[in-house]
Design an enzyme around this catalytic site. Structure first.
Site, PDB file in Angstrom:
ATOM      1  N   ASN A   9      55.684  49.736 113.671  1.00 38.07           N
ATOM      2  CA  ASN A   9      57.087  50.111 113.865  1.00 38.07           C
ATOM      3  C   ASN A   9      57.273  50.361 115.359  1.00 38.07           C
ATOM      4  O   ASN A   9      56.869  51.398 115.874  1.00 38.07           O
ATOM      5  CB  ASN A   9      57.382  51.384 113.051  1.00 38.07           C
ATOM      6  CG  ASN A   9      58.776  51.918 113.300  1.00 38.07           C
ATOM      7  OD1 ASN A   9      59.596  51.268 113.951  1.00 38.07           O
ATOM      8  ND2 ASN A   9      59.040  53.116 112.811  1.00 38.07           N
ATOM      9  N   LYS A  11      59.898  50.830 116.989  1.00 37.48           N
ATOM     10  CA  LYS A  11      61.026  51.730 117.292  1.00 37.48           C
ATOM     11  C   LYS A  11      61.886  51.144 118.414  1.00 37.48           C
ATOM     12  O   LYS A  11      62.000  49.935 118.514  1.00 37.48           O
ATOM     13  CB  LYS A  11      60.504  53.140 117.601  1.00 37.48           C
ATOM     14  CG  LYS A  11      59.575  53.647 116.478  1.00 37.48           C
ATOM     15  CD  LYS A  11      59.277  55.103 116.548  1.00 37.48           C
ATOM     16  CE  LYS A  11      58.343  55.475 115.396  1.00 37.48           C
ATOM     17  NZ  LYS A  11      58.071  56.884 115.298  1.00 37.48           N
ATOM     18  N   HIS A  95      63.394  55.524 107.279  1.00 32.83           N
ATOM     19  CA  HIS A  95      62.466  56.198 108.192  1.00 32.83           C
ATOM     20  C   HIS A  95      63.005  57.594 108.489  1.00 32.83           C
ATOM     21  O   HIS A  95      64.220  57.800 108.574  1.00 32.83           O
ATOM     22  CB  HIS A  95      62.327  55.381 109.482  1.00 32.83           C
ATOM     23  CG  HIS A  95      61.232  55.895 110.354  1.00 32.83           C
ATOM     24  ND1 HIS A  95      61.411  56.962 111.196  1.00 32.83           N
ATOM     25  CD2 HIS A  95      59.937  55.527 110.475  1.00 32.83           C
ATOM     26  CE1 HIS A  95      60.262  57.213 111.809  1.00 32.83           C
ATOM     27  NE2 HIS A  95      59.354  56.354 111.396  1.00 32.83           N
ATOM     28  N   GLU A  97      63.255  59.210 111.108  1.00 37.90           N
ATOM     29  CA  GLU A  97      64.158  59.286 112.280  1.00 37.90           C
ATOM     30  C   GLU A  97      65.571  58.850 111.895  1.00 37.90           C
ATOM     31  O   GLU A  97      66.555  59.383 112.408  1.00 37.90           O
ATOM     32  CB  GLU A  97      63.583  58.432 113.431  1.00 37.90           C
ATOM     33  CG  GLU A  97      62.405  59.130 114.084  1.00 37.90           C
ATOM     34  CD  GLU A  97      61.360  58.217 114.688  1.00 37.90           C
ATOM     35  OE1 GLU A  97      61.644  57.027 114.931  1.00 37.90           O
ATOM     36  OE2 GLU A  97      60.225  58.701 114.905  1.00 37.90           O
ATOM     37  N   GLU A 167      55.171  59.143 104.973  1.00 36.09           N
ATOM     38  CA  GLU A 167      55.088  59.592 106.365  1.00 36.09           C
ATOM     39  C   GLU A 167      55.520  61.054 106.456  1.00 36.09           C
ATOM     40  O   GLU A 167      56.720  61.340 106.528  1.00 36.09           O
ATOM     41  CB  GLU A 167      56.017  58.746 107.242  1.00 36.09           C
ATOM     42  CG  GLU A 167      55.678  57.280 107.263  1.00 36.09           C
ATOM     43  CD  GLU A 167      56.139  56.631 108.562  1.00 36.09           C
ATOM     44  OE1 GLU A 167      55.289  56.136 109.288  1.00 36.09           O
ATOM     45  OE2 GLU A 167      57.342  56.646 108.846  1.00 36.09           O
ATOM     46  N   GLY A 173      54.464  61.015 115.475  1.00 36.54           N
ATOM     47  CA  GLY A 173      54.543  61.132 116.933  1.00 36.54           C
ATOM     48  C   GLY A 173      54.046  62.469 117.469  1.00 36.54           C
ATOM     49  O   GLY A 173      54.266  62.793 118.636  1.00 36.54           O
ATOM     50  N   SER A 212      50.924  59.395 113.228  1.00 33.84           N
ATOM     51  CA  SER A 212      49.831  59.572 114.197  1.00 33.84           C
ATOM     52  C   SER A 212      48.533  58.880 113.798  1.00 33.84           C
ATOM     53  O   SER A 212      47.446  59.403 114.048  1.00 33.84           O
ATOM     54  CB  SER A 212      49.591  61.059 114.467  1.00 33.84           C
ATOM     55  OG  SER A 212      50.757  61.645 115.029  1.00 33.84           O
TER      56      SER A 212
HETATM   57  P1  PGA Z   1      53.527  57.441 114.923  1.00 32.60           P
HETATM   58  O1  PGA Z   1      54.848  56.957 114.149  1.00 32.60           O
HETATM   59  O2  PGA Z   1      52.400  56.511 114.506  1.00 32.60           O
HETATM   60  O3  PGA Z   1      53.872  57.311 116.382  1.00 32.60           O
HETATM   61  O4  PGA Z   1      53.279  58.844 114.508  1.00 32.60           O
HETATM   62  C1  PGA Z   1      54.800  56.507 112.821  1.00 32.60           C
HETATM   63  C2  PGA Z   1      56.174  56.109 112.365  1.00 32.60           C
HETATM   64  O5  PGA Z   1      57.146  56.758 112.789  1.00 32.60           O
HETATM   65  O6  PGA Z   1      56.342  55.173 111.574  1.00 32.60           O
END
Ligand code: PGA
Length: 252
Positions: A9, A11, A95, A97, A167, A173, A212
């Site tokens: 992803n 982003k 997601h 976010e 997730e 993140g 992460s």
């Molecule tokens: P990350 O993000 O691996 O940077 O923690 C995962 C995601 O948001 O899908």
């Protein structure tokens, strides 16, 4: 037997040029498509550029969102049909976010899921609890609520090809990951929820872990029985790291 999958992803990162370079490096490593299905999800603006690089490659590409209508007066939105037109096979939906920053409700995500299926796209449906919800001990209620909203809008056949990504919001993140045991517990729970819905969906739907994931911790997470690979954010932006994570998914 579920084929492992690792999805990147990206982003809101990268120009078309950067996206092309990144995906070219992944492609040139020639990861074994029989061993792991690899998916990259660039920003909308780079999908076409990535598609050109991946022409003829088994590596899949997809988007990070869509809107549920086919076309019309919806300024700024992109439909599933438009994504199919670009050759996308997958779309990330729900997601955290999107849920947190853009206020997407469970119902919105369910509508998007149904629209993706109508357009011939495989949804990668994200679910997960916040830190506060985990501390309150309601992780299972939260992911169940998010999944049930989609199951109510859809029929068992629509789970064919769909992917779920667990997730935990507190792990995205942040550098914090769920322990393999914590993740496995939620994945097994999600599979049980699917089982009540449809036996076939429970057996065949891939459930990815995200939050992460790095080359260093991927193997122990991915080797859990109900974890079928990962949805990778930060570490998917470096070809070398992403490819090491893809290799880690080939276990057991
Ligand atoms: P990350 O993000 O691996 O940077 O923690 C995962 C995601 O948001 O899908």
């Amino acid at each position: 037997m579920r084929q492992p999958m690792v999805a990147g992803n990206w982003k809101m990162n990268g120009t078309r040029w950067e996206a092309e370079n990144l995906v070219r490096s992944i492609k040139e490593a020639e990861p074994d498509p029989a061993a792991v299905e690899i998916l990259v999800c660039p920003p909308f603006t780079a999908i076409d550029a990535v598609a050109r690089v991946l022409k003829g490659s088994p590596i899949r590409y997809g988007a990070q969102n869509l809107f549920w209508e086919k076309s019309g007066a919806f300024t700024g939105e992109i439909s599933g049909e438009m994504l199919r037109d670009l050759g996308c096979r997958y779309v990330i939906l729900g997601h955290s976010e999107r849920r947190q920053i853009f206020g997407e409700s469970d119902q919105d995500v369910a509508r998007k899921y149904a629209a993706a299926k109508r357009a011939g796209l495989n949804p990668v449906l994200c679910v997960g609890e916040t830190e506060e919800e985990r501390n309150q001990g309601i992780t299972e209620q939260v992911v169940s609520r998010q999944l049930q909203a989609v199951l109510r809008e859809t029929d068992p056949a629509s789970f064919h090809g769909a992917v779920i990504a667990y997730e935990p919001v507190w792990a995205i993140g942040t550098g914090l990951t769920a322990t393999p045991a914590q993740a496995q517990q939620v994945h097994a729970f999600l599979r049980t929820e699917l089982q009540a819905f449809d036996e076939g969906a429970a057996a065949n739907t891939r459930i990815l872990y995200g939050g992460s994931v790095k080359a260093e911790n991927a193997t122990e997470i991915f080797c859990q029985p109900d974890i079928d690979g990962g949805l990778i954010g930060g570490a998917s932006l470096k070809a070398e790291d992403f490819l090491r994570i893809c290799n880690a998914a080939i276990c057991g």
